[in-house]
Design a protein around this motif. Sequence first.
Motif, PDB file in Angstrom:
ATOM      1  N   SER A  15       0.784  -1.077   0.035  1.00 58.24           N
ATOM      2  CA  SER A  15      -0.092  -0.056   0.156  1.00 58.24           C
ATOM      3  C   SER A  15       1.009   1.453  -0.111  1.00 58.24           C
ATOM      4  CB  SER A  15      -0.921   0.077   1.244  1.00 58.24           C
ATOM      5  OG  SER A  15      -1.422   1.290   1.426  1.00 58.24           O
ATOM      6  N   GLU A  16       0.605   1.895  -0.949  1.00 64.65           N
ATOM      7  CA  GLU A  16       1.345   3.249  -0.965  1.00 64.65           C
ATOM      8  C   GLU A  16       0.858   4.179   0.016  1.00 64.65           C
ATOM      9  OE1 GLU A  16       4.113   6.355  -2.931  1.00 64.65           O
ATOM     10  OE2 GLU A  16       4.109   4.028  -2.485  1.00 64.65           O
ATOM     11  N   LYS A  17      -0.345   4.285   0.290  1.00 64.20           N
ATOM     12  CA  LYS A  17      -0.778   5.044   1.410  1.00 64.20           C
ATOM     13  C   LYS A  17      -0.295   4.762   2.700  1.00 64.20           C
ATOM     14  CE  LYS A  17      -5.300   6.286  -0.665  1.00 64.20           C
ATOM     15  NZ  LYS A  17      -6.826   6.282  -0.391  1.00 64.20           N
ATOM     16  N   LYS A  18      -0.250   3.455   3.055  1.00 59.04           N
ATOM     17  CA  LYS A  18       0.471   3.044   4.228  1.00 59.04           C
ATOM     18  C   LYS A  18       1.843   3.357   4.387  1.00 59.04           C
ATOM     19  CE  LYS A  18       0.584  -0.703   7.761  1.00 59.04           C
ATOM     20  NZ  LYS A  18       0.108  -1.847   7.999  1.00 59.04           N
ATOM     21  N   TYR A  19       2.685   3.643   3.121  1.00 58.05           N
ATOM     22  CA  TYR A  19       3.952   3.858   2.961  1.00 58.05           C
ATOM     23  C   TYR A  19       4.219   5.525   3.278  1.00 58.05           C
ATOM     24  CZ  TYR A  19       8.427   5.507   1.200  1.00 58.05           C
ATOM     25  OH  TYR A  19       9.615   6.265   0.912  1.00 58.05           O
ATOM     26  N   ILE A  20       3.200   6.263   2.663  1.00 62.21           N
ATOM     27  CA  ILE A  20       3.112   7.630   3.096  1.00 62.21           C
ATOM     28  C   ILE A  20       2.816   7.972   4.392  1.00 62.21           C
ATOM     29  CG2 ILE A  20       1.937   9.558   2.551  1.00 62.21           C
ATOM     30  CD1 ILE A  20       1.366   8.715  -0.334  1.00 62.21           C
ATOM     31  N   LYS A  21       1.862   7.041   5.034  1.00 60.91           N
ATOM     32  CA  LYS A  21       1.856   7.585   6.574  1.00 60.91           C
ATOM     33  C   LYS A  21       2.832   7.294   7.433  1.00 60.91           C
ATOM     34  CE  LYS A  21      -3.441   6.318   6.255  1.00 60.91           C
ATOM     35  NZ  LYS A  21      -4.307   5.539   6.726  1.00 60.91           N
ATOM     36  N   SER A  22       3.636   6.130   7.136  1.00 56.93           N
ATOM     37  CA  SER A  22       4.621   5.463   7.836  1.00 56.93           C
ATOM     38  C   SER A  22       5.888   6.937   7.635  1.00 56.93           C
ATOM     39  CB  SER A  22       5.308   4.396   7.249  1.00 56.93           C
ATOM     40  OG  SER A  22       6.690   3.951   7.737  1.00 56.93           O
ATOM     41  N   GLY A  23       5.850   7.362   6.577  1.00 52.83           N
ATOM     42  CA  GLY A  23       7.044   8.339   6.216  1.00 52.83           C
ATOM     43  C   GLY A  23       6.388   9.665   7.156  1.00 52.83           C
ATOM     44  N   TYR A  24       5.356   9.942   6.967  1.00 52.63           N
ATOM     45  CA  TYR A  24       4.919  11.234   7.497  1.00 52.63           C
ATOM     46  C   TYR A  24       4.832  11.062   9.321  1.00 52.63           C
ATOM     47  CZ  TYR A  24       2.978  13.290   3.243  1.00 52.63           C
ATOM     48  OH  TYR A  24       2.958  13.814   2.107  1.00 52.63           O
ATOM     49  N   GLN A  25       4.582   9.909   9.746  1.00 49.70           N
ATOM     50  CA  GLN A  25       4.950   9.664  11.077  1.00 49.70           C
ATOM     51  C   GLN A  25       6.297   9.740  11.360  1.00 49.70           C
ATOM     52  OE1 GLN A  25       3.281   5.602  11.429  1.00 49.70           O
ATOM     53  NE2 GLN A  25       1.353   6.529  12.076  1.00 49.70           N
ATOM     54  N   ILE A  30      10.532  13.886  13.903  1.00 54.70           N
ATOM     55  CA  ILE A  30      11.673  14.686  13.705  1.00 54.70           C
ATOM     56  C   ILE A  30      11.303  16.213  14.090  1.00 54.70           C
ATOM     57  CG2 ILE A  30      13.245  15.740  12.029  1.00 54.70           C
ATOM     58  CD1 ILE A  30      13.380  13.020  10.607  1.00 54.70           C
ATOM     59  N   LEU A  31      10.275  16.617  13.211  1.00 52.41           N
ATOM     60  CA  LEU A  31       9.421  18.086  13.765  1.00 52.41           C
ATOM     61  C   LEU A  31       9.347  18.272  15.246  1.00 52.41           C
ATOM     62  CD1 LEU A  31       7.537  18.480  10.528  1.00 52.41           C
ATOM     63  CD2 LEU A  31       9.938  19.433  10.857  1.00 52.41           C
ATOM     64  N   SER A  32       8.973  17.273  15.548  1.00 57.44           N
ATOM     65  CA  SER A  32       8.431  17.516  17.300  1.00 57.44           C
ATOM     66  C   SER A  32       9.584  17.489  18.071  1.00 57.44           C
ATOM     67  CB  SER A  32       7.772  15.922  17.470  1.00 57.44           C
ATOM     68  OG  SER A  32       7.474  16.084  19.022  1.00 57.44           O
ATOM     69  N   ALA A  33      10.733  16.835  17.674  1.00 61.12           N
ATOM     70  CA  ALA A  33      11.957  16.912  18.763  1.00 61.12           C
ATOM     71  C   ALA A  33      12.581  18.398  18.272  1.00 61.12           C
ATOM     72  CB  ALA A  33      12.852  15.932  18.223  1.00 61.12           C
ATOM     73  N   ARG A  82      12.593   9.631   2.522  1.00 58.10           N
ATOM     74  CA  ARG A  82      12.910   8.390   1.433  1.00 58.10           C
ATOM     75  C   ARG A  82      13.951   7.454   2.095  1.00 58.10           C
ATOM     76  NH1 ARG A  82      14.347  12.444  -3.684  1.00 58.10           N
ATOM     77  NH2 ARG A  82      11.927  12.980  -4.155  1.00 58.10           N
ATOM     78  N   ASP A  83      14.741   7.871   2.963  1.00 61.68           N
ATOM     79  CA  ASP A  83      15.500   7.033   3.682  1.00 61.68           C
ATOM     80  C   ASP A  83      15.220   6.325   4.927  1.00 61.68           C
ATOM     81  OD1 ASP A  83      17.692   7.762   1.879  1.00 61.68           O
ATOM     82  OD2 ASP A  83      18.834   9.102   3.543  1.00 61.68           O
ATOM     83  N   HIS A  84      14.005   6.461   5.428  1.00 64.38           N
ATOM     84  CA  HIS A  84      13.507   5.931   6.450  1.00 64.38           C
ATOM     85  C   HIS A  84      12.904   4.354   6.229  1.00 64.38           C
ATOM     86  CE1 HIS A  84       9.020   6.063   5.303  1.00 64.38           C
ATOM     87  NE2 HIS A  84       8.938   5.545   6.506  1.00 64.38           N
ATOM     88  N   LEU A  85      13.046   3.510   7.134  1.00 58.84           N
ATOM     89  CA  LEU A  85      12.627   2.297   7.026  1.00 58.84           C
ATOM     90  C   LEU A  85      11.416   1.968   7.266  1.00 58.84           C
ATOM     91  CD1 LEU A  85      14.579  -0.183   6.153  1.00 58.84           C
ATOM     92  CD2 LEU A  85      14.297  -0.683   8.713  1.00 58.84           C
ATOM     93  N   PRO A  86      10.444   1.886   6.482  1.00 59.71           N
ATOM     94  CA  PRO A  86       8.782   2.132   6.287  1.00 59.71           C
ATOM     95  C   PRO A  86       8.230   0.865   7.184  1.00 59.71           C
ATOM     96  CG  PRO A  86       9.276   1.409   4.340  1.00 59.71           C
ATOM     97  CD  PRO A  86      10.655   1.459   4.882  1.00 59.71           C
ATOM     98  N   ASP A  87       7.030   1.136   7.830  1.00 60.28           N
ATOM     99  CA  ASP A  87       6.042   0.275   8.471  1.00 60.28           C
ATOM    100  C   ASP A  87       5.378  -0.328   7.359  1.00 60.28           C
ATOM    101  OD1 ASP A  87       4.832  -1.426  10.035  1.00 60.28           O
ATOM    102  OD2 ASP A  87       3.823   0.511  11.185  1.00 60.28           O
ATOM    103  N   ILE A  88       5.469  -1.340   6.889  1.00 66.02           N
ATOM    104  CA  ILE A  88       4.695  -1.781   5.513  1.00 66.02           C
ATOM    105  C   ILE A  88       4.657  -3.040   5.504  1.00 66.02           C
ATOM    106  CG2 ILE A  88       4.705   0.459   4.246  1.00 66.02           C
ATOM    107  CD1 ILE A  88       6.936  -1.117   2.567  1.00 66.02           C
ATOM    108  N   GLU A  89       3.838  -3.869   4.879  1.00 68.30           N
ATOM    109  CA  GLU A  89       4.006  -5.438   4.755  1.00 68.30           C
ATOM    110  C   GLU A  89       3.006  -5.603   3.265  1.00 68.30           C
ATOM    111  OE1 GLU A  89       0.587  -3.817   6.229  1.00 68.30           O
ATOM    112  OE2 GLU A  89       2.022  -4.157   7.515  1.00 68.30           O
ATOM    113  N   PHE A  90       3.211  -6.838   2.786  1.00 67.63           N
ATOM    114  CA  PHE A  90       2.384  -7.012   1.628  1.00 67.63           C
ATOM    115  C   PHE A  90       0.913  -7.004   1.820  1.00 67.63           C
ATOM    116  CE2 PHE A  90       6.395  -9.850   0.364  1.00 67.63           C
ATOM    117  CZ  PHE A  90       6.761  -9.424  -0.585  1.00 67.63           C
ATOM    118  N   PHE A  91       0.160  -6.784   1.016  1.00 65.09           N
ATOM    119  CA  PHE A  91      -1.284  -7.075   0.822  1.00 65.09           C
ATOM    120  C   PHE A  91      -1.539  -8.619   1.287  1.00 65.09           C
ATOM    121  CE2 PHE A  91      -1.311  -3.169  -1.984  1.00 65.09           C
ATOM    122  CZ  PHE A  91      -2.309  -2.593  -1.359  1.00 65.09           C
TER     123      PHE A  91
END
Length: 237
Positions: A15-25, A30-33, A82-91
């Motif tokens: 899921s690309e949406k799940k990848y985007i969510k992972s990246g935004y999290q 980073i922004l929070s800190a 782009r460098d982050h290790l995403p929280d994703i899995e196969f459908f």
Amino acid sequence: MIRAVVFDLDDTLISEKKYIKSGYQYISKILSARYDKDAQELYQLLFKLFNESPHNVFNRILDKMGISYTKNDILEMVEEYRDHLPDIEFFDDVLPCLKELKKKNIKIGVITDGYATAQRQKLKVIKATNFFDEIIVTDELGREYWKPHPKAFEMMKEKLNVEFNEMIYVGDNPEKDFYISSIYPTETIRIYRDGVYRDRKYLYNIKENHSIHCLSELKLILEQERIHSSCGEISKI
């Protein structure tokens, strides 16, 4: 006869949406800190801005926060994303499908666009090398070789040692995943997911040969192709 099935990656296998969510999290932390803001609120704002428009999201969140920034600041955020290790899995339907293809001795591959660093991180998380015979990240060939350019398909044909008419490509993006069938006799399958690119227009109105909503349906298409191939051989006798 079909001897190889090649897949797109984003919104086909994951899921690309799940990848985007992972990246935004990841970016929200980073922004929070950095700016002493609530990470969850920043995450919700990032996704709200993305839903309004996927363009310049990082610029716009810093604007919303009233923070001045340089071009390098944005580039650093993009690189972090782009460098982050995403929280994703196969459908859920992917691994059963791959197992079935392996049982039938059908070779399987991946051709994926997207920035190489990000795509390799996705492939690493899902342990793609454990499941696929060949993987081509088109960005590693050069930006000009992203789909719909045929180079990756030509390379995949050679790597898997099959003919174009023995290979099927499964993708989701009308803008670039199905055009290959107008260049080479490779059949294409569109899988309908709740994907980021589902509403794109077909390139030159070149459409898929088959459409499915779950990878379990691939089995029936392959069986039809086998019967069709067998009938073709019989007619030559």
